[in-house]
Design a protein around this motif. Sequence first.
Motif, PDB file in Angstrom:
ATOM      1  N   GLU A  11       0.960  -1.261  -0.047  1.00 33.71           N
ATOM      2  CA  GLU A  11       0.057   0.302  -0.013  1.00 33.71           C
ATOM      3  C   GLU A  11       0.815   1.192  -0.142  1.00 33.71           C
ATOM      4  OE1 GLU A  11      -2.172   0.074   3.515  1.00 33.71           O
ATOM      5  OE2 GLU A  11      -4.222   0.377   2.592  1.00 33.71           O
ATOM      6  N   SER A  12       0.612   2.287  -0.920  1.00 29.63           N
ATOM      7  CA  SER A  12       1.370   3.462  -0.830  1.00 29.63           C
ATOM      8  C   SER A  12       0.714   4.669  -0.900  1.00 29.63           C
ATOM      9  CB  SER A  12       2.295   3.429  -2.169  1.00 29.63           C
ATOM     10  OG  SER A  12       3.067   2.289  -2.059  1.00 29.63           O
ATOM     11  N   PHE A  13       1.515   5.868  -0.521  1.00 28.86           N
ATOM     12  CA  PHE A  13       0.939   7.216  -0.508  1.00 28.86           C
ATOM     13  C   PHE A  13       1.042   7.757  -2.160  1.00 28.86           C
ATOM     14  CE2 PHE A  13      -0.011   7.645   3.647  1.00 28.86           C
ATOM     15  CZ  PHE A  13       0.938   7.287   4.562  1.00 28.86           C
ATOM     16  N   GLY A  14       0.624   8.675  -2.545  1.00 31.47           N
ATOM     17  CA  GLY A  14       0.651   9.052  -3.768  1.00 31.47           C
ATOM     18  C   GLY A  14       2.243   9.388  -4.074  1.00 31.47           C
ATOM     19  N   LEU A  15       2.810  10.255  -3.263  1.00 26.10           N
ATOM     20  CA  LEU A  15       4.321  10.600  -3.393  1.00 26.10           C
ATOM     21  C   LEU A  15       4.988   9.632  -3.467  1.00 26.10           C
ATOM     22  CD1 LEU A  15       4.606  14.343  -1.612  1.00 26.10           C
ATOM     23  CD2 LEU A  15       4.750  13.566  -4.186  1.00 26.10           C
ATOM     24  N   GLU A  16       4.942   8.318  -2.618  1.00 20.95           N
ATOM     25  CA  GLU A  16       5.865   7.276  -2.529  1.00 20.95           C
ATOM     26  C   GLU A  16       5.621   6.585  -3.935  1.00 20.95           C
ATOM     27  OE1 GLU A  16       5.650   5.544   1.846  1.00 20.95           O
ATOM     28  OE2 GLU A  16       4.503   4.621   0.250  1.00 20.95           O
ATOM     29  N   LEU A  17       4.586   6.495  -4.540  1.00 18.91           N
ATOM     30  CA  LEU A  17       4.515   5.881  -5.732  1.00 18.91           C
ATOM     31  C   LEU A  17       5.315   6.874  -6.958  1.00 18.91           C
ATOM     32  CD1 LEU A  17       0.722   5.351  -6.086  1.00 18.91           C
ATOM     33  CD2 LEU A  17       2.493   3.822  -5.988  1.00 18.91           C
ATOM     34  N   VAL A  18       5.240   7.944  -6.696  1.00 14.95           N
ATOM     35  CA  VAL A  18       6.254   9.201  -7.689  1.00 14.95           C
ATOM     36  C   VAL A  18       7.447   8.628  -7.243  1.00 14.95           C
ATOM     37  CG1 VAL A  18       6.929  11.306  -8.054  1.00 14.95           C
ATOM     38  CG2 VAL A  18       4.441  10.954  -7.792  1.00 14.95           C
ATOM     39  N   ALA A  19       7.999   8.401  -5.996  1.00 16.34           N
ATOM     40  CA  ALA A  19       9.333   8.265  -5.767  1.00 16.34           C
ATOM     41  C   ALA A  19       9.720   6.927  -6.283  1.00 16.34           C
ATOM     42  CB  ALA A  19       9.596   8.289  -4.276  1.00 16.34           C
ATOM     43  N   ARG A  20       9.080   5.885  -6.146  1.00 14.56           N
ATOM     44  CA  ARG A  20       9.376   4.485  -6.469  1.00 14.56           C
ATOM     45  C   ARG A  20       9.267   4.466  -8.062  1.00 14.56           C
ATOM     46  NH1 ARG A  20       5.040   1.295  -3.570  1.00 14.56           N
ATOM     47  NH2 ARG A  20       5.941  -0.570  -4.524  1.00 14.56           N
ATOM     48  N   SER A  21       8.525   5.088  -8.639  1.00 14.57           N
ATOM     49  CA  SER A  21       8.463   5.088 -10.230  1.00 14.57           C
ATOM     50  C   SER A  21       9.754   5.720 -10.719  1.00 14.57           C
ATOM     51  CB  SER A  21       7.403   5.862 -10.643  1.00 14.57           C
ATOM     52  OG  SER A  21       7.507   7.344 -10.607  1.00 14.57           O
ATOM     53  N   GLU A  22      10.765   6.228  -9.996  1.00 15.17           N
ATOM     54  CA  GLU A  22      11.879   6.731 -10.700  1.00 15.17           C
ATOM     55  C   GLU A  22      11.862   7.910 -11.969  1.00 15.17           C
ATOM     56  OE1 GLU A  22      14.308   3.337 -11.702  1.00 15.17           O
ATOM     57  OE2 GLU A  22      14.741   2.837  -9.501  1.00 15.17           O
ATOM     58  N   GLY A  23      10.852   8.690 -11.581  1.00 13.72           N
ATOM     59  CA  GLY A  23      10.519   9.725 -12.704  1.00 13.72           C
ATOM     60  C   GLY A  23       9.436   9.524 -13.630  1.00 13.72           C
ATOM     61  N   ALA A  24       8.830   8.096 -13.686  1.00 17.61           N
ATOM     62  CA  ALA A  24       8.021   7.807 -14.914  1.00 17.61           C
ATOM     63  C   ALA A  24       6.662   8.359 -14.413  1.00 17.61           C
ATOM     64  CB  ALA A  24       7.931   6.194 -14.663  1.00 17.61           C
ATOM     65  N   LEU A  25       6.370   8.371 -13.049  1.00 16.28           N
ATOM     66  CA  LEU A  25       5.157   9.092 -12.846  1.00 16.28           C
ATOM     67  C   LEU A  25       5.337  10.662 -12.194  1.00 16.28           C
ATOM     68  CD1 LEU A  25       3.369   6.300 -10.423  1.00 16.28           C
ATOM     69  CD2 LEU A  25       2.767   7.017 -12.828  1.00 16.28           C
ATOM     70  N   LYS A  26       4.645  11.392 -12.607  1.00 16.02           N
ATOM     71  CA  LYS A  26       4.779  13.005 -12.149  1.00 16.02           C
ATOM     72  C   LYS A  26       4.017  13.401 -11.100  1.00 16.02           C
ATOM     73  CE  LYS A  26       7.412  13.393 -15.902  1.00 16.02           C
ATOM     74  NZ  LYS A  26       8.741  13.097 -15.630  1.00 16.02           N
TER      75      LYS A  26
END
Lengths: 287, 101
Positions: free
Chosen positions: B22-37
């Motif tokens: 389970e993740s927060f929105g910003l965690e997803l951005v960080a884990r995507s290594e730039g793919a998500l904005k």
Amino acid sequence: MRPGTTLHRIARLTCTRDRCDRVLEPALADLQHEWAASNSWWVLVRSYVAFWQSWGACVLRDAAAAESRSFSATVLTALALTVAVTASIELVLMHGSFAIRHLILSVPFRVVFAARSDTATLRYGVALAMGPALFIATWRTQRVAPAAYVTAAGLGIVLTVISSGYIAPALIRLEMIRQHDSFARWAAQAPSSSVRGWYVPPLDFSSWEVAESWPDLIRSAAEPPRHESALVPWYVTPDEAARPARDRQEIMERLLLIPLTLGSAVIGAAIGRAMRHPSKVDPIPRS
Amino acid sequence: MKRPNRLSRAEFLILDLLQAQESFGLELVARSEGALKRGTVYVTLSRMQDKGYVTSRAEALSPGAIGLPRRLYRPTAYGVAVFKVWHRAERALARLQPQEA
């Protein structure tokens, strides 16, 4: 300091509750958490940019909803009709009887100049027409998302900037070229030998800030006064010395049309809402 | 016949990242290594909630904490199933591609 409080109020005011809960509040919550953890201004700036991007997407989605589309269509139609009526009145007054034209030309200078060149509607009319447009749209529409007002105001600002900053100057330039050519032709064919063959210098729009569109105006305002005489290179004419200040004043006057547009839109919407029949449903609840 | 819901690149990536935890929105951005904005992840997550791919819950705030509660996202069973189908389809299409000489 807890960032995001004002942004939260803006979000509640301009977007539906659903969009606030699912898009904007998570963005703000992450913003506040990240600021508390890092205390870095760069992180805050990035988070603000992200918030405004999300806010823009929410506003556009709310404005594209069915009830907002009919509101936007009413705004555009009312705006077009109001501008057409104003332009017609301007043409009739400025090309009607000499007495009426003389009366019109006694009002403050900037409006006079615009009226003389038939561009008063383009310069001021679009901004002022937002009032009647929002009044009619608010009065007639039963349910509308707050985002529809935001997009209507945004559209009004864009139209004002285009009409006052591009279309009006283009019309002024066309009129100046027409008068210049007419004078040049007259000078070339004048019956009097003392006039015939007069040198008519080429038009220089840089001296006429109202005839410059936005890119030229900004460039001209940033340019220092030019030394125009090859014979006396250190000399700057008084007119040229005052040019940058005139350009900056023209930029300020055009930028003041933006709050005029917003104010007109707010007043129109407020009056429309106040005059709406009590039986009409209130706008979609914001919170 | 109603067309099945599509899975965009961003939605696929989000479901992939949420498989693990389970993740927060910003965690997803960080884990995507730039793919998500940062500016678009919340809009995408909201759209995925509309489609039924993910669900969210508000984080429990500790006593005395101020500010808005953050939202934790996790995939629904439907979202997991859709992800697995698309993942299998992607692998199958990759196998079909002609091998370069």
